[in-house]
Design a protein around this motif. Sequence first.
Motif, short mmCIF file in Angstrom:
data_model
loop_
_atom_site.label_atom_id
_atom_site.label_comp_id
_atom_site.label_asym_id
_atom_site.label_seq_id
_atom_site.Cartn_x
_atom_site.Cartn_y
_atom_site.Cartn_z
N GLY A 173 0.80 -1.21 0.00
CA GLY A 173 0.00 0.00 0.00
C GLY A 173 0.83 1.26 0.00
N GLY A 174 0.13 2.40 -0.02
CA GLY A 174 0.79 3.70 -0.02
C GLY A 174 0.47 4.48 -1.27
N SER A 175 0.57 5.81 -1.18
CA SER A 175 0.22 6.65 -2.33
C SER A 175 1.27 6.63 -3.42
CB SER A 175 -0.02 8.09 -1.86
OG SER A 175 1.18 8.78 -1.60
N VAL A 176 2.54 6.44 -3.07
CA VAL A 176 3.58 6.48 -4.11
C VAL A 176 3.44 5.31 -5.09
CG1 VAL A 176 6.06 6.31 -4.53
CG2 VAL A 176 5.20 7.89 -2.81
N PRO A 177 3.36 4.06 -4.64
CA PRO A 177 3.16 2.99 -5.62
C PRO A 177 1.80 3.03 -6.30
CG PRO A 177 3.11 2.09 -3.39
CD PRO A 177 3.57 3.51 -3.28
N GLU A 197 17.93 13.66 -10.43
CA GLU A 197 18.06 13.55 -8.97
C GLU A 197 16.73 13.90 -8.35
OE1 GLU A 197 18.02 16.20 -6.68
OE2 GLU A 197 17.67 17.77 -8.19
N LEU A 198 16.40 13.18 -7.27
CA LEU A 198 15.12 13.37 -6.59
C LEU A 198 15.31 13.25 -5.09
CD1 LEU A 198 12.72 11.14 -8.74
CD2 LEU A 198 12.79 13.64 -8.74
N THR A 199 14.56 14.03 -4.35
CA THR A 199 14.43 13.84 -2.90
C THR A 199 12.94 13.84 -2.57
OG1 THR A 199 14.56 16.23 -2.49
CG2 THR A 199 16.62 14.98 -2.39
N SER A 200 12.62 13.42 -1.35
CA SER A 200 11.20 13.34 -0.99
C SER A 200 11.00 13.60 0.49
CB SER A 200 10.63 11.96 -1.34
OG SER A 200 11.32 10.94 -0.62
N ARG A 201 9.81 14.09 0.80
CA ARG A 201 9.34 14.18 2.18
C ARG A 201 8.11 13.28 2.28
NH1 ARG A 201 11.83 18.11 5.05
NH2 ARG A 201 12.97 19.71 3.88
N ILE A 202 8.07 12.43 3.28
CA ILE A 202 7.06 11.38 3.37
C ILE A 202 6.44 11.35 4.76
CG2 ILE A 202 6.68 8.88 3.29
CD1 ILE A 202 8.88 8.73 1.16
N ARG A 203 5.12 11.14 4.81
CA ARG A 203 4.41 10.97 6.08
C ARG A 203 3.79 9.57 6.08
NH1 ARG A 203 0.49 15.19 6.01
NH2 ARG A 203 2.28 16.54 6.44
N ARG A 204 3.89 8.88 7.21
CA ARG A 204 3.41 7.50 7.30
C ARG A 204 2.42 7.32 8.44
NH1 ARG A 204 8.70 7.21 5.68
NH2 ARG A 204 9.12 5.90 3.85
N GLU A 205 1.54 6.34 8.27
CA GLU A 205 0.64 5.89 9.32
C GLU A 205 0.68 4.37 9.36
OE1 GLU A 205 -3.29 7.34 8.71
OE2 GLU A 205 -2.69 9.46 8.65
N ASN A 206 0.97 3.82 10.52
CA ASN A 206 1.00 2.36 10.70
C ASN A 206 1.91 1.68 9.67
OD1 ASN A 206 -0.94 2.51 12.82
ND2 ASN A 206 -2.55 2.68 11.28
N MET A 215 10.56 15.93 -5.21
CA MET A 215 11.04 17.10 -5.95
C MET A 215 12.45 16.83 -6.46
SD MET A 215 11.50 19.13 -2.40
CE MET A 215 10.50 17.85 -1.62
N GLY A 216 12.80 17.51 -7.53
CA GLY A 216 14.14 17.32 -8.06
C GLY A 216 14.24 17.77 -9.50
N THR A 217 15.06 17.05 -10.25
CA THR A 217 15.36 17.42 -11.63
C THR A 217 15.16 16.22 -12.54
OG1 THR A 217 17.03 18.98 -10.84
CG2 THR A 217 17.11 18.40 -13.16
N MET A 218 14.56 16.47 -13.71
CA MET A 218 14.42 15.46 -14.73
C MET A 218 15.04 15.99 -16.02
SD MET A 218 10.55 13.98 -14.04
CE MET A 218 10.80 12.54 -15.10
N ALA A 314 11.59 2.33 -11.27
CA ALA A 314 12.90 2.84 -10.86
C ALA A 314 12.76 4.25 -10.28
CB ALA A 314 13.86 2.85 -12.04
N MET A 315 11.85 5.06 -10.86
CA MET A 315 11.63 6.40 -10.32
C MET A 315 10.93 6.33 -8.96
SD MET A 315 10.07 9.67 -12.35
CE MET A 315 9.98 11.30 -11.56
N ILE A 316 9.97 5.42 -8.81
CA ILE A 316 9.32 5.20 -7.52
C ILE A 316 10.36 4.78 -6.48
CG2 ILE A 316 7.75 3.67 -6.26
CD1 ILE A 316 5.96 3.71 -8.77
N ASP A 317 11.23 3.85 -6.86
CA ASP A 317 12.28 3.38 -5.96
C ASP A 317 13.18 4.54 -5.53
OD1 ASP A 317 11.24 0.87 -6.41
OD2 ASP A 317 12.91 0.17 -7.66
N MET A 318 13.49 5.43 -6.48
CA MET A 318 14.34 6.58 -6.19
C MET A 318 13.68 7.52 -5.18
SD MET A 318 15.96 9.41 -8.85
CE MET A 318 16.76 8.14 -9.83
N VAL A 319 12.39 7.77 -5.37
CA VAL A 319 11.64 8.63 -4.45
C VAL A 319 11.67 8.06 -3.04
CG1 VAL A 319 9.34 9.49 -3.86
CG2 VAL A 319 10.17 9.67 -6.22
#
Length: 324
Positions: A173-177, A197-206, A215-218, A314-319
């Motif tokens: 589960g999760g919004s990214v996948p 290059e990519l970085t991310s801020r993530i919030r989780r529940e359980n 965010m980043g560069t493509m 691969a992009m999801i994995d990077m995030v």
Amino acid sequence: MEPVSFGVLGASSFALAHTARAIHEAEGARLAALATSSPAKAEPFRAFAPDLRVHESYDALLADPAIEAVYIPLPNHLHVEWTLKALEAGKHVLCEKPIAMRADQIDALIEARDRTGLFASEAYMIVHHPQWQLVRRLLDEGAIGAVRHVDTVQTFDVGADADNIRNRAETGGGSVPDVGVYTYGSVRFAARAEPVELTSRIRRENGVEVWAHAMGTMAGATGEFTFASTTSTRLPDRQEAVFQGEDGMIRVTVPCNAGVVGEAQVHLVRGDVTLVERFPSARQYVLQVQNMVATVRTGAPYPWSLEDARGNQAMIDMVLANEV
């Protein structure tokens, strides 16, 4: 031309609402079988496909010699396993996204596809919609000049539904996948771009990611551009993609659930002039099935390969790997 006979592995609500119906309605396809151990779950499918055969197990459906292709709407963590089983059983495969939980898992699917000579792809329906085909063409033609920035958003709220597979870590589960596959992949498709290059801020529940800002560069055909994406399973419905170039802007409304949460539109803005293309009747799930049938029967090009799906993953994995 003989219709392609499809079987569906599992009586999911998504299959019932979208892809199973699309198979039934698509030219050149026939919804012939469903695998479910629950007769009650089969009845809504029989309401529009009364001749549907019901198998009590996925393996029994794969053993059915009358079934030529399968659609797999199972929870995310089961996609690789059953795609491989279906290919080994001699079936063409359309599997829900994300087709894998990591990019390297797709290598086995590519190997099986190439070895068997069968069709296999991720059910990435948006690339079949004329909305996204138009956006890609406009970018290819330089309608807004060099792309400088893209931002995308897709959010919805399933916080009250504890049993939803999007809220369960064990089912991927999760919004990214679940929807990052669209907010990232649509940009990769339309701008022919890949992340630098990519970085991310993530919030989780359980243990499940419920909000992510990437965010980043493509880099695409016109050079590098900045990129930002917000996905969430805890915010009200919102979908949009905006491509800003040196000469104008393209705004895409309802970039994923066209016709479900609103009308698909493409707004081309150049100076004081805005041109709007509307798509009130295009049905992307039906188009997806018809394109698959054309590929299976005639070898026609298909707009979304396993290699494309691997790039998305691969992009999801990077995030997920570059959380700050």
